[in-house]
Design a protein around this motif. Structure first.
Motif, PDB file in Angstrom:
ATOM      1  N   ARG A   1       0.804  -1.220   0.000  1.00  0.00           N
ATOM      2  CA  ARG A   1       0.000   0.000   0.000  1.00  0.00           C
ATOM      3  C   ARG A   1       0.837   1.270   0.000  1.00  0.00           C
ATOM      4  O   ARG A   1       0.336   2.344  -0.355  1.00  0.00           O
ATOM      5  N   PHE A   2       2.107   1.171   0.405  1.00  0.00           N
ATOM      6  CA  PHE A   2       2.904   2.374   0.590  1.00  0.00           C
ATOM      7  C   PHE A   2       4.134   2.393  -0.311  1.00  0.00           C
ATOM      8  O   PHE A   2       5.125   3.060   0.003  1.00  0.00           O
ATOM      9  N   GLU A   3       4.040   1.711  -1.432  1.00  0.00           N
ATOM     10  CA  GLU A   3       5.136   1.720  -2.392  1.00  0.00           C
ATOM     11  C   GLU A   3       5.381   3.145  -2.879  1.00  0.00           C
ATOM     12  O   GLU A   3       4.452   3.891  -3.177  1.00  0.00           O
ATOM     13  N   ASN A   4       6.644   3.538  -2.919  1.00  0.00           N
ATOM     14  CA  ASN A   4       7.078   4.874  -3.345  1.00  0.00           C
ATOM     15  C   ASN A   4       6.686   5.981  -2.368  1.00  0.00           C
ATOM     16  O   ASN A   4       6.777   7.163  -2.713  1.00  0.00           O
ATOM     17  N   LYS A   5       6.277   5.606  -1.171  1.00  0.00           N
ATOM     18  CA  LYS A   5       5.977   6.597  -0.140  1.00  0.00           C
ATOM     19  C   LYS A   5       7.154   6.712   0.823  1.00  0.00           C
ATOM     20  O   LYS A   5       7.920   5.766   1.022  1.00  0.00           O
ATOM     21  N   ILE A   6       7.272   7.880   1.442  1.00  0.00           N
ATOM     22  CA  ILE A   6       8.325   8.132   2.419  1.00  0.00           C
ATOM     23  C   ILE A   6       7.659   8.425   3.756  1.00  0.00           C
ATOM     24  O   ILE A   6       6.822   9.326   3.856  1.00  0.00           O
ATOM     25  N   ALA A   7       8.025   7.646   4.764  1.00  0.00           N
ATOM     26  CA  ALA A   7       7.375   7.742   6.068  1.00  0.00           C
ATOM     27  C   ALA A   7       8.385   8.060   7.156  1.00  0.00           C
ATOM     28  O   ALA A   7       9.499   7.533   7.170  1.00  0.00           O
ATOM     29  N   ILE A   8       7.978   8.904   8.091  1.00  0.00           N
ATOM     30  CA  ILE A   8       8.736   9.143   9.313  1.00  0.00           C
ATOM     31  C   ILE A   8       7.974   8.515  10.469  1.00  0.00           C
ATOM     32  O   ILE A   8       6.760   8.718  10.598  1.00  0.00           O
TER      33      ILE A   8
ATOM     34  N   GLY B   1       6.398  -1.382   1.431  1.00  0.00           N
ATOM     35  CA  GLY B   1       7.004  -0.618   0.346  1.00  0.00           C
ATOM     36  C   GLY B   1       7.500   0.760   0.662  1.00  0.00           C
ATOM     37  O   GLY B   1       8.123   1.412  -0.193  1.00  0.00           O
ATOM     38  N   ALA B   2       7.264   1.277   1.861  1.00  0.00           N
ATOM     39  CA  ALA B   2       7.676   2.638   2.175  1.00  0.00           C
ATOM     40  C   ALA B   2       9.165   2.704   2.500  1.00  0.00           C
ATOM     41  O   ALA B   2       9.745   1.759   3.036  1.00  0.00           O
ATOM     42  N   ALA B   3       9.769   3.835   2.192  1.00  0.00           N
ATOM     43  CA  ALA B   3      11.076   4.182   2.741  1.00  0.00           C
ATOM     44  C   ALA B   3      10.808   4.801   4.105  1.00  0.00           C
ATOM     45  O   ALA B   3       9.993   5.716   4.230  1.00  0.00           O
ATOM     46  N   VAL B   4      11.484   4.304   5.137  1.00  0.00           N
ATOM     47  CA  VAL B   4      11.144   4.678   6.507  1.00  0.00           C
ATOM     48  C   VAL B   4      12.297   5.422   7.169  1.00  0.00           C
ATOM     49  O   VAL B   4      13.437   4.943   7.182  1.00  0.00           O
TER      50      VAL B   4
ATOM     51  N   GLY C   1      18.576  -4.718   6.148  1.00  0.00           N
ATOM     52  CA  GLY C   1      19.077  -6.076   6.009  1.00  0.00           C
ATOM     53  C   GLY C   1      18.062  -7.054   5.449  1.00  0.00           C
ATOM     54  O   GLY C   1      18.439  -8.096   4.891  1.00  0.00           O
ATOM     55  N   THR C   2      16.785  -6.733   5.563  1.00  0.00           N
ATOM     56  CA  THR C   2      15.732  -7.595   5.004  1.00  0.00           C
ATOM     57  C   THR C   2      15.202  -7.059   3.675  1.00  0.00           C
ATOM     58  O   THR C   2      14.136  -7.475   3.213  1.00  0.00           O
ATOM     59  N   GLY C   3      15.940  -6.122   3.078  1.00  0.00           N
ATOM     60  CA  GLY C   3      15.581  -5.638   1.751  1.00  0.00           C
ATOM     61  C   GLY C   3      14.770  -4.361   1.719  1.00  0.00           C
ATOM     62  O   GLY C   3      14.383  -3.907   0.635  1.00  0.00           O
ATOM     63  N   GLY C   4      14.533  -3.763   2.873  1.00  0.00           N
ATOM     64  CA  GLY C   4      13.765  -2.531   2.901  1.00  0.00           C
ATOM     65  C   GLY C   4      14.655  -1.301   2.807  1.00  0.00           C
ATOM     66  O   GLY C   4      15.882  -1.395   2.730  1.00  0.00           O
TER      67      GLY C   4
ATOM     68  N   VAL D   1      14.448  14.632   3.340  1.00  0.00           N
ATOM     69  CA  VAL D   1      14.522  15.182   1.986  1.00  0.00           C
ATOM     70  C   VAL D   1      15.849  14.812   1.337  1.00  0.00           C
ATOM     71  O   VAL D   1      15.891  14.391   0.167  1.00  0.00           O
ATOM     72  N   GLU D   2      16.930  14.952   2.073  1.00  0.00           N
ATOM     73  CA  GLU D   2      18.259  14.692   1.531  1.00  0.00           C
ATOM     74  C   GLU D   2      18.414  13.253   1.046  1.00  0.00           C
ATOM     75  O   GLU D   2      18.966  13.005  -0.030  1.00  0.00           O
ATOM     76  N   VAL D   3      17.906  12.305   1.818  1.00  0.00           N
ATOM     77  CA  VAL D   3      18.131  10.889   1.503  1.00  0.00           C
ATOM     78  C   VAL D   3      17.023  10.309   0.640  1.00  0.00           C
ATOM     79  O   VAL D   3      17.281   9.558  -0.311  1.00  0.00           O
ATOM     80  N   PHE D   4      15.771  10.651   0.941  1.00  0.00           N
ATOM     81  CA  PHE D   4      14.651  10.005   0.241  1.00  0.00           C
ATOM     82  C   PHE D   4      13.849  10.943  -0.657  1.00  0.00           C
ATOM     83  O   PHE D   4      13.057  10.485  -1.476  1.00  0.00           O
ATOM     84  N   GLY D   5      13.990  12.262  -0.493  1.00  0.00           N
ATOM     85  CA  GLY D   5      13.340  13.188  -1.403  1.00  0.00           C
ATOM     86  C   GLY D   5      12.102  13.877  -0.891  1.00  0.00           C
ATOM     87  O   GLY D   5      11.496  14.672  -1.607  1.00  0.00           O
ATOM     88  N   GLY D   6      11.679  13.604   0.346  1.00  0.00           N
ATOM     89  CA  GLY D   6      10.488  14.261   0.862  1.00  0.00           C
ATOM     90  C   GLY D   6       9.850  13.480   1.977  1.00  0.00           C
ATOM     91  O   GLY D   6      10.462  12.583   2.564  1.00  0.00           O
ATOM     92  N   VAL D   7       8.580  13.804   2.266  1.00  0.00           N
ATOM     93  CA  VAL D   7       7.810  13.106   3.296  1.00  0.00           C
ATOM     94  C   VAL D   7       6.366  13.002   2.833  1.00  0.00           C
ATOM     95  O   VAL D   7       5.775  13.984   2.381  1.00  0.00           O
TER      96      VAL D   7
END
Length: 249
Positions: free
Chosen positions: A2-9, A29-32, A51-54, A77-83
């Protein structure tokens, strides 16, 4: 996913329910961004997700500090591009003092409220413009069923947080940002096991309609729904996930 290409804090993501949130978002799927004051715990969670592919990044964060929250936003923003998504989970709970309002050290009380209530506002103020840049987003604030009981400063902080959730939902709704809350009941975490005497916990569980302690997955399920597009017309609500501890009309 559900959260592919999303960036979460996720704040307070180094243990307990916050860690479960971070891992669940990564699995879907989120970048966390693991925002955590404990460097040891935060690094561990981020490294294990990677380590588990995330995708994950640890940022040492004190949610009571606007400067620290600003750094958190900048690193996302620097690492993932936003929130896109934010879970305001960080709180003082494990090992907290249990003193009366009339006797608790006032400096401790101030620190407690800055983290447990105002931290959600501070981090939201730091990231909401980044959500606007990406077309909107969703926020979940971690409350507690304690908010619906009379009691000490922990309960007061969570009641205030519920009010902040409503206020932010009204202000951020026109910007396509939804704001909701999750209020867990007694949940099986290290913090619960070390902070609540076993006899008190058993007495509480015996009063629940569902007669069992909650799991972190019970809480994760609701939180992820509120972050997802399935809850696209839900905002300003705090959902009790508590086995029936709070029954209200």
């Amino acid at each position: 996913m559900r959260f592919e290409n999303k960036i979460a804090i996720v704040t307070g993501a180094g243990q307990g329910i916050g860690e479960a949130y971070a891992r669940a978002l990564a699995r879907e799927g989120a970048a966390v961004v693991v925002a955590e004051i404990s460097e040891e715990n935060g690094q561990r969670v981020a490294q294990e997700i990677v380590g588990t592919g995330g995708r994950a990044l640890f940022v040492k964060t004190d949610v009571s500090s606007p400067e620290s929250a600003a750094n958190l936003a900048a690193r996302a923003v620097e690492v993932f591009g936003g929130v896109d998504l934010l879970i305001n989970n960080a709180a003082i709970f494990a090992g907290m003092r249990r003193e009366s309002l009339l006797e608790v050290d006032y400096a401790y009380y101030q620190r407690f409220m800055e983290v447990n209530m105002n931290g959600a506002l501070i981090v939201t103020r730091a990231v909401y413009k980044l959500m606007v840049e990406r077309g909107g987003g969703a926020i979940v604030n971690q409350s507690s069923t304690a908010a619906y009981e009379a009691g000490n400063y922990y309960k007061i902080a969570k009641t205030g947080l519920n009010a902040i959730t409503i206020g932010l939902a009204r202000e951020l709704g026109p910007l396509n940002i939804r704001v909701n809350g999750v209020a867990p009941g007694p949940t099986d975490t290290t913090a619960t096991r070390t902070s609540v005497p076993p006899e008190r916990l058993q007495a509480l569980l015996s009063t629940l309609p569902l007669r069992r302690i909650g799991t972190t997955q019970d809480i994760v399920n609701t939180c992820l729904f509120l972050l997802s597009t399935d809850a696209g017309w839900v905002t300003g609500q705090t959902w009790c996930v508590d086995g029936g501890a709070v029954l209200k009309i």
